[in-house]
Design a protein around this motif. Structure first.
Motif, PDB file in Angstrom:
ATOM      1  N   LYS A  29      70.052   8.726  38.142  1.00  0.00           N
ATOM      2  CA  LYS A  29      70.052   8.410  36.704  1.00  0.00           C
ATOM      3  C   LYS A  29      71.142   7.383  36.393  1.00  0.00           C
ATOM      4  CE  LYS A  29      68.162  12.697  34.817  1.00  0.00           C
ATOM      5  NZ  LYS A  29      68.454  13.895  34.011  1.00  0.00           N
ATOM      6  N   ILE A  30      72.299   7.546  37.009  1.00  0.00           N
ATOM      7  CA  ILE A  30      73.394   6.582  36.823  1.00  0.00           C
ATOM      8  C   ILE A  30      72.966   5.216  37.365  1.00  0.00           C
ATOM      9  CG2 ILE A  30      75.733   5.975  37.576  1.00  0.00           C
ATOM     10  CD1 ILE A  30      76.301   9.072  37.547  1.00  0.00           C
ATOM     11  N   ASP A  31      72.345   5.219  38.534  1.00  0.00           N
ATOM     12  CA  ASP A  31      71.883   3.973  39.142  1.00  0.00           C
ATOM     13  C   ASP A  31      70.850   3.275  38.253  1.00  0.00           C
ATOM     14  OD1 ASP A  31      71.690   2.219  41.672  1.00  0.00           O
ATOM     15  OD2 ASP A  31      69.591   2.792  41.314  1.00  0.00           O
ATOM     16  N   MET A  32      69.911   4.046  37.681  1.00  0.00           N
ATOM     17  CA  MET A  32      68.890   3.437  36.811  1.00  0.00           C
ATOM     18  C   MET A  32      69.538   2.780  35.596  1.00  0.00           C
ATOM     19  SD  MET A  32      65.487   5.855  36.714  1.00  0.00           S
ATOM     20  CE  MET A  32      66.279   7.374  36.235  1.00  0.00           C
ATOM     21  N   SER A  33      70.523   3.445  35.000  1.00  0.00           N
ATOM     22  CA  SER A  33      71.158   2.861  33.812  1.00  0.00           C
ATOM     23  C   SER A  33      72.007   1.643  34.181  1.00  0.00           C
ATOM     24  CB  SER A  33      71.970   3.903  33.061  1.00  0.00           C
ATOM     25  OG  SER A  33      73.055   4.338  33.840  1.00  0.00           O
ATOM     26  N   MET A  34      72.621   1.647  35.353  1.00  0.00           N
ATOM     27  CA  MET A  34      73.421   0.494  35.782  1.00  0.00           C
ATOM     28  C   MET A  34      72.541  -0.710  36.100  1.00  0.00           C
ATOM     29  SD  MET A  34      76.469   2.222  38.012  1.00  0.00           S
ATOM     30  CE  MET A  34      77.160   0.640  38.422  1.00  0.00           C
ATOM     31  N   ARG A  35      71.286  -0.451  36.486  1.00  0.00           N
ATOM     32  CA  ARG A  35      70.355  -1.549  36.780  1.00  0.00           C
ATOM     33  C   ARG A  35      69.678  -2.044  35.511  1.00  0.00           C
ATOM     34  NH1 ARG A  35      66.012   0.071  40.190  1.00  0.00           N
ATOM     35  NH2 ARG A  35      66.531   2.240  39.882  1.00  0.00           N
ATOM     36  N   ASN A  36      70.099  -1.522  34.376  1.00  0.00           N
ATOM     37  CA  ASN A  36      69.562  -1.924  33.075  1.00  0.00           C
ATOM     38  C   ASN A  36      68.063  -1.722  32.947  1.00  0.00           C
ATOM     39  OD1 ASN A  36      71.991  -2.631  31.873  1.00  0.00           O
ATOM     40  ND2 ASN A  36      71.946  -4.676  32.777  1.00  0.00           N
ATOM     41  N   LEU A  37      67.547  -0.653  33.558  1.00  0.00           N
ATOM     42  CA  LEU A  37      66.145  -0.318  33.328  1.00  0.00           C
ATOM     43  C   LEU A  37      66.013   0.098  31.875  1.00  0.00           C
ATOM     44  CD1 LEU A  37      65.193   1.787  36.494  1.00  0.00           C
ATOM     45  CD2 LEU A  37      64.734  -0.616  36.048  1.00  0.00           C
ATOM     46  N   SER A  38      64.902  -0.199  31.283  1.00  0.00           N
ATOM     47  CA  SER A  38      64.711   0.153  29.871  1.00  0.00           C
ATOM     48  C   SER A  38      64.780   1.665  29.711  1.00  0.00           C
ATOM     49  CB  SER A  38      63.367  -0.369  29.370  1.00  0.00           C
ATOM     50  OG  SER A  38      62.320   0.441  29.867  1.00  0.00           O
ATOM     51  N   LYS A  91      49.061   6.193  41.364  1.00  0.00           N
ATOM     52  CA  LYS A  91      49.863   5.072  41.864  1.00  0.00           C
ATOM     53  C   LYS A  91      51.234   5.036  41.184  1.00  0.00           C
ATOM     54  CE  LYS A  91      46.636   1.812  41.551  1.00  0.00           C
ATOM     55  NZ  LYS A  91      45.933   0.537  41.683  1.00  0.00           N
ATOM     56  N   LEU A  92      51.276   5.351  39.896  1.00  0.00           N
ATOM     57  CA  LEU A  92      52.564   5.396  39.192  1.00  0.00           C
ATOM     58  C   LEU A  92      53.459   6.507  39.737  1.00  0.00           C
ATOM     59  CD1 LEU A  92      51.462   4.782  35.501  1.00  0.00           C
ATOM     60  CD2 LEU A  92      52.807   3.253  36.943  1.00  0.00           C
ATOM     61  N   ARG A  93      52.865   7.671  39.987  1.00  0.00           N
ATOM     62  CA  ARG A  93      53.650   8.788  40.549  1.00  0.00           C
ATOM     63  C   ARG A  93      54.210   8.408  41.924  1.00  0.00           C
ATOM     64  NH1 ARG A  93      53.462  13.677  37.947  1.00  0.00           N
ATOM     65  NH2 ARG A  93      51.722  14.047  36.537  1.00  0.00           N
ATOM     66  N   ILE A  94      53.374   7.825  42.754  1.00  0.00           N
ATOM     67  CA  ILE A  94      53.829   7.432  44.092  1.00  0.00           C
ATOM     68  C   ILE A  94      54.930   6.383  43.986  1.00  0.00           C
ATOM     69  CG2 ILE A  94      53.146   6.301  46.244  1.00  0.00           C
ATOM     70  CD1 ILE A  94      50.377   7.630  45.919  1.00  0.00           C
ATOM     71  N   ALA A  95      54.770   5.420  43.094  1.00  0.00           N
ATOM     72  CA  ALA A  95      55.796   4.378  42.920  1.00  0.00           C
ATOM     73  C   ALA A  95      57.116   4.983  42.461  1.00  0.00           C
ATOM     74  CB  ALA A  95      55.313   3.338  41.916  1.00  0.00           C
ATOM     75  N   THR A  96      57.060   5.960  41.578  1.00  0.00           N
ATOM     76  CA  THR A  96      58.278   6.618  41.091  1.00  0.00           C
ATOM     77  C   THR A  96      58.992   7.340  42.222  1.00  0.00           C
ATOM     78  OG1 THR A  96      57.332   6.892  38.888  1.00  0.00           O
ATOM     79  CG2 THR A  96      59.154   8.344  39.472  1.00  0.00           C
ATOM     80  N   ILE A  97      58.239   8.111  42.998  1.00  0.00           N
ATOM     81  CA  ILE A  97      58.842   8.856  44.110  1.00  0.00           C
ATOM     82  C   ILE A  97      59.374   7.887  45.160  1.00  0.00           C
ATOM     83  CG2 ILE A  97      58.357  10.488  45.982  1.00  0.00           C
ATOM     84  CD1 ILE A  97      56.310  11.830  44.037  1.00  0.00           C
ATOM     85  N   SER A  98      58.632   6.821  45.421  1.00  0.00           N
ATOM     86  CA  SER A  98      59.071   5.825  46.396  1.00  0.00           C
ATOM     87  C   SER A  98      60.385   5.165  45.967  1.00  0.00           C
ATOM     88  CB  SER A  98      57.987   4.770  46.600  1.00  0.00           C
ATOM     89  OG  SER A  98      58.387   3.845  47.579  1.00  0.00           O
ATOM     90  N   ALA A  99      60.489   4.828  44.671  1.00  0.00           N
ATOM     91  CA  ALA A  99      61.726   4.221  44.163  1.00  0.00           C
ATOM     92  C   ALA A  99      62.899   5.174  44.327  1.00  0.00           C
ATOM     93  CB  ALA A  99      61.553   3.834  42.699  1.00  0.00           C
ATOM     94  N   PHE A 100      62.656   6.450  44.119  1.00  0.00           N
ATOM     95  CA  PHE A 100      63.701   7.473  44.290  1.00  0.00           C
ATOM     96  C   PHE A 100      64.155   7.525  45.749  1.00  0.00           C
ATOM     97  CE2 PHE A 100      64.804  12.122  44.671  1.00  0.00           C
ATOM     98  CZ  PHE A 100      65.942  12.087  43.879  1.00  0.00           C
ATOM     99  N   TYR A 101      63.205   7.481  46.686  1.00  0.00           N
ATOM    100  CA  TYR A 101      63.561   7.485  48.105  1.00  0.00           C
ATOM    101  C   TYR A 101      64.229   6.179  48.529  1.00  0.00           C
ATOM    102  CZ  TYR A 101      61.673  12.009  49.418  1.00  0.00           C
ATOM    103  OH  TYR A 101      61.477  13.361  49.557  1.00  0.00           O
TER     104      TYR A 101
END
Length: 192
Positions: A29-38, A91-101
């Motif tokens: 979550k910290i990483d997502m906010s630092m990458r300025n994801l919406s 595909k969205l679920r897989i992309a989300t899990i893949s980004a987490f990994y």
């Protein structure tokens, strides 16, 4: 066509997910906010991941995400498909899990991303029904609009007919945009 919504959310279970998974999620979550994801993207990623964590809690002995294999992830994806998620949602679920990994791999928490071994679904066929009005139907619509004495409805109908815009596009038009479109469709309105 919109995918069936699967709701696994349970605050009590979320409090009890594997502590290592919870800790990694906090870092993510910290990483997502630092990458300025919406904020919207962060919310969707978090929601999907939390649903997956609850599935792990319920069906996979609450193991750490670091211990899971591609077969474990495939089991979750199959569950989502059997519950009604369409291929676009999968595909969205897989992309989300893949980004987490990918995040875990970048932080050297794992050696390889197990999602890389999962085949993603091909693009699903969208179910689209297009309806075109005949000249007679347009004439009948104009008659009904005149008899309704609702100028706003007449304006929306004529803008829709003259621009062939989708309902959502018409509904989101701002007043100053309507004025511009009205000037273009003045001749159509005068026919009413």
């Amino acid at each position: 066509m919109r995918s069936k919504r699967i709701v696994l959310h349970d605050e009590e279970k979320l409090k009890n997910i594997n502590p290592e998974t919870a800790q990694i999620m906090q870092r993510y979550k910290i990483d997502m906010s630092m990458r300025n994801l919406s904020p919207r993207t962060q919310k969707h990623y978090t929601y999907d991941l939390e649903q997956w964590f609850i599935y792990i809690y319920d069906k996979q002995q609450n193991r750490s995400v670091k211990e899971l294999t591609d077969d474990d992830i495939t089991e979750f994806i199959y569950y989502c498909m059997s519950e009604g998620n369409n291929s676009e949602r999968i595909k969205l679920r897989i992309a989300t899990i893949s980004a987490f990994y990918r995040f875990m791999r970048k932080k050297k928490l794992i050696r390889e991303n197990p999602v890389e071994f999962i085949d993603r679904p091909k693009k699903g066929l969208k179910i689209i029904t297009q309806t075109y009005l005949t000249a007679e139907q347009v004439a009948m619509m104009r008659e009904k609009l005149i008899s309704s004495n609702d100028l706003q409805l007449r304006v929306y109908a004529m803008i829709s007919l003259s621009t062939m815009a989708r309902v959502t596009a018409i509904a989101s038009i701002k007043w100053d945009q309507r004025c511009t479109v009205l000037r273009r469709t003045k001749n159509e309105l005068q026919k009413l």
